[in-house]
Design a protein around this motif. Structure first.
Motif, mmCIF file in Angstrom:
data_model
loop_
_atom_site.group_PDB
_atom_site.id
_atom_site.type_symbol
_atom_site.label_atom_id
_atom_site.label_comp_id
_atom_site.label_asym_id
_atom_site.label_seq_id
_atom_site.Cartn_x
_atom_site.Cartn_y
_atom_site.Cartn_z
ATOM 1 N N ALA A 126 27.372 69.491 -71.251
ATOM 2 C CA ALA A 126 28.621 68.720 -71.268
ATOM 3 C C ALA A 126 28.354 67.220 -71.449
ATOM 4 N N LEU A 127 27.142 66.791 -71.120
ATOM 5 C CA LEU A 127 26.773 65.375 -71.319
ATOM 6 C C LEU A 127 26.051 65.171 -72.654
ATOM 7 N N ASP A 128 26.058 66.219 -73.505
ATOM 8 C CA ASP A 128 25.374 66.161 -74.817
ATOM 9 C C ASP A 128 23.860 66.049 -74.675
ATOM 10 N N ILE A 129 23.327 66.510 -73.570
ATOM 11 C CA ILE A 129 21.870 66.535 -73.395
ATOM 12 C C ILE A 129 21.350 67.824 -74.029
ATOM 13 N N GLN A 130 20.272 67.707 -74.799
ATOM 14 C CA GLN A 130 19.723 68.867 -75.511
ATOM 15 C C GLN A 130 18.848 69.673 -74.561
ATOM 16 N N VAL A 131 19.179 70.952 -74.397
ATOM 17 C CA VAL A 131 18.497 71.753 -73.380
ATOM 18 C C VAL A 131 18.388 73.210 -73.808
ATOM 19 N N ALA A 132 17.211 73.799 -73.553
ATOM 20 C CA ALA A 132 17.017 75.249 -73.683
ATOM 21 C C ALA A 132 16.465 75.739 -72.352
ATOM 22 N N PHE A 133 16.697 77.008 -72.030
ATOM 23 C CA PHE A 133 16.281 77.466 -70.706
ATOM 24 C C PHE A 133 15.887 78.929 -70.715
ATOM 25 N N ASP B 239 6.184 84.982 -67.550
ATOM 26 C CA ASP B 239 7.308 84.031 -67.528
ATOM 27 C C ASP B 239 6.834 82.623 -67.897
ATOM 28 N N GLN B 240 5.640 82.268 -67.428
ATOM 29 C CA GLN B 240 5.118 80.925 -67.731
ATOM 30 C C GLN B 240 4.749 80.801 -69.198
ATOM 31 N N VAL B 241 4.164 81.870 -69.755
ATOM 32 C CA VAL B 241 3.856 81.873 -71.192
ATOM 33 C C VAL B 241 5.155 81.686 -71.981
ATOM 34 N N ALA B 242 6.185 82.421 -71.586
ATOM 35 C CA ALA B 242 7.457 82.378 -72.322
ATOM 36 C C ALA B 242 8.107 80.991 -72.244
ATOM 37 N N LEU B 243 7.973 80.324 -71.112
ATOM 38 C CA LEU B 243 8.614 79.003 -70.964
ATOM 39 C C LEU B 243 7.958 77.979 -71.892
ATOM 40 N N VAL B 244 6.633 78.002 -71.950
ATOM 41 C CA VAL B 244 5.930 77.078 -72.856
ATOM 42 C C VAL B 244 6.251 77.436 -74.312
ATOM 43 N N GLN B 245 6.290 78.724 -74.600
ATOM 44 C CA GLN B 245 6.597 79.149 -75.975
ATOM 45 C C GLN B 245 8.010 78.716 -76.368
ATOM 46 N N LEU B 246 8.924 78.743 -75.389
ATOM 47 C CA LEU B 246 10.300 78.291 -75.664
ATOM 48 C C LEU B 246 10.305 76.828 -76.111
ATOM 49 N N PHE C 195 22.914 55.091 -71.902
ATOM 50 C CA PHE C 195 21.729 55.167 -71.058
ATOM 51 C C PHE C 195 20.537 54.575 -71.794
ATOM 52 N N ASN C 196 19.589 54.021 -71.041
ATOM 53 C CA ASN C 196 18.329 53.540 -71.592
ATOM 54 C C ASN C 196 17.509 54.755 -72.051
ATOM 55 N N LYS C 197 17.143 54.801 -73.328
ATOM 56 C CA LYS C 197 16.512 56.018 -73.888
ATOM 57 C C LYS C 197 14.988 55.939 -73.851
ATOM 58 N N LYS C 198 14.420 55.706 -72.670
ATOM 59 C CA LYS C 198 12.962 55.560 -72.535
ATOM 60 C C LYS C 198 12.206 56.825 -72.925
ATOM 61 N N PHE C 199 12.856 57.986 -72.821
ATOM 62 C CA PHE C 199 12.174 59.259 -73.093
ATOM 63 C C PHE C 199 12.653 59.882 -74.415
ATOM 64 N N LYS C 200 13.190 59.042 -75.307
ATOM 65 C CA LYS C 200 13.715 59.545 -76.592
ATOM 66 C C LYS C 200 12.646 60.365 -77.317
ATOM 67 N N ASP C 201 13.043 61.528 -77.797
ATOM 68 C CA ASP C 201 12.185 62.428 -78.584
ATOM 69 C C ASP C 201 11.063 63.098 -77.779
ATOM 70 N N GLN C 202 10.991 62.836 -76.483
ATOM 71 C CA GLN C 202 9.995 63.523 -75.656
ATOM 72 C C GLN C 202 10.548 64.897 -75.253
ATOM 73 N N VAL C 203 9.699 65.898 -75.276
ATOM 74 C CA VAL C 203 10.103 67.234 -74.833
ATOM 75 C C VAL C 203 9.560 67.444 -73.417
ATOM 76 N N ALA C 204 10.460 67.682 -72.474
ATOM 77 C CA ALA C 204 10.079 67.789 -71.061
ATOM 78 C C ALA C 204 10.456 69.159 -70.501
ATOM 79 N N LEU C 205 9.475 69.825 -69.943
ATOM 80 C CA LEU C 205 9.665 71.145 -69.305
ATOM 81 C C LEU C 205 9.702 70.930 -67.795
ATOM 82 N N LEU D 232 15.106 68.995 -73.240
ATOM 83 C CA LEU D 232 14.679 69.691 -72.017
ATOM 84 C C LEU D 232 14.402 71.174 -72.241
ATOM 85 N N ILE D 233 13.393 71.662 -71.517
ATOM 86 C CA ILE D 233 13.126 73.091 -71.363
ATOM 87 C C ILE D 233 13.148 73.345 -69.863
ATOM 88 N N LEU D 234 14.097 74.154 -69.411
ATOM 89 C CA LEU D 234 14.260 74.343 -67.971
ATOM 90 C C LEU D 234 13.994 75.791 -67.569
#
Ligand SMILES: NC(=O)c1ccc[n+]([C@@H]2O[C@H](COP(=O)([O-])OP(=O)(O)OC[C@H]3O[C@@H](n4cnc5c(N)ncnc54)[C@H](O)[C@@H]3O)[C@@H](O)[C@H]2O)c1
Length: 254
Positions: free
Chosen positions: A55-62, A72-79, A3-13, A36-38
């Motif tokens: 399963a696609l080796d995508i890095q994710v916490a949730f 809940d919103q405080v906790a998501l940003v803190q995650l 895949f084209n890694k346009k968002f490499k190293d970006q953290v997206a919630l 990812l933070i979901l």
């Protein structure tokens, strides 16, 4: 597949990541290198999305997260800060569509529900996301999911429309306040899109009517909305802020 890694190293919630646009965006950003933070209120749906991403080796916490709850919103940003040490992109996507009624038959409870999830949820998310972005002294991107119902009338959905208009007010005001900090804040305003919010809801028997109310005579596909969300979140989209972008097959041009 490479895949084209346009968002490499970006953290997206992403909120509302258990279904529809939120889950599709998680796959799209993850495949392009984002960490990812979901969050979603639906634990089972969220866990399924997380398993498929992993399963696609995508890095994710949730976190299971009700966007209308401050803690809940405080906790998501803190995650995001605890897991990846930063927050670059936040997409306030979680939303609900209340039951359709003529204006005079809308209950106070339905109005409050729409405002709590669709508007207060975006306000609380932005408040804590902005706080983290300002403290980090990095640039940032916030994308809020409004609707064409935030740009014009939505018959039988007055509370939904009001809640989505308010999202645009939050977006434009914050964009001006935080422009000097290089935090870009935009809203996307899709027309009806083929997600469970439409296809598995009270709207499912109105799809032919909805198709005909668009100049393109069809709903949007999820991919058509995701492509614009990616553009709005892109680190290459450096000068666009404070905008409410309609992706609507021409509906708002009528
Ligand atoms: N599908 C459309 O036609 C359309 C059009 C315009 C705007 N939108 C907006 O797009 C966004 C995504 O909708 P979708 O079509 O993907 O719908 P969807 O129903 O497929 O997904 C919405 C997700 O948000 C989650 N959610 C609901 N309430 C929540 C809460 N309080 N806290 C956390 N998560 C919550 C749900 O569990 C679900 O996983 C919404 O804001 C919606 O209003 C959708």
């Amino acid at each position: 597949m490479v895949f084209n890694k346009k968002f490499k190293d970006q953290v997206a919630l992403i909120t509302g990541a258990g279904s529809g646009l939120g889950s599709a965006l998680a796959f799209a950003l993850g495949k392009q290198g984002a960490k990812l933070i979901l969050g979603d209120v639906n634990q089972i749906a969220l866990q399924k999305v997380v398993a498929d991403l992993t399963a696609l080796d995508i890095q994710v916490a949730f976190n299971v997260c009700d966007v209308s709850q401050n803690t809940d919103q405080v906790a998501l940003v803190q995650l995001a800060l605890d897991t990846w040490g930063r927050l670059d992109i936040a997409v306030n996507n979680a939303g609900i569509c209340p039951p359709m009624h003529s204006f005079h038959e809308i209950s106070e409870a339905d109005f409050d529900f729409a405002m709590n999830v669709n508007t207060k949820g975006v306000f609380l998310g932005m408040k804590h996301q902005l706080s983290a972005m300002v403290k980090s002294e990095l640039s940032g991107v916030i994308l809020n999911v409004s609707s064409v119902a935030g740009l014009g009338a939505a018959p039988k959905l007055a509370s939904y429309s009001a809640s989505k208009y308010a999202v645009i007010g939050l977006t434009k005001t914050a964009a001006v306040e935080y422009a000097k900090k290089n935090i870009r804040i935009n809203a996307i305003c899709p027309f009806y899109t083929q997600t469970p919010l439409v296809t598995e809801s009270q709207l499912s028997d109105k799809i032919e009517f909805l198709n005909n109310s668009s100049p393109m005579k069809r709903l949007a596909t999820t991919d058509e909305i995701i492509d614009v969300m990616l553009m709005l979140c892109s680190p290459q989209n450096t000068y666009m802020t404070g905008q409410a972008i309609a992706v609507d097959g021409g509906v708002t041009a009528l």
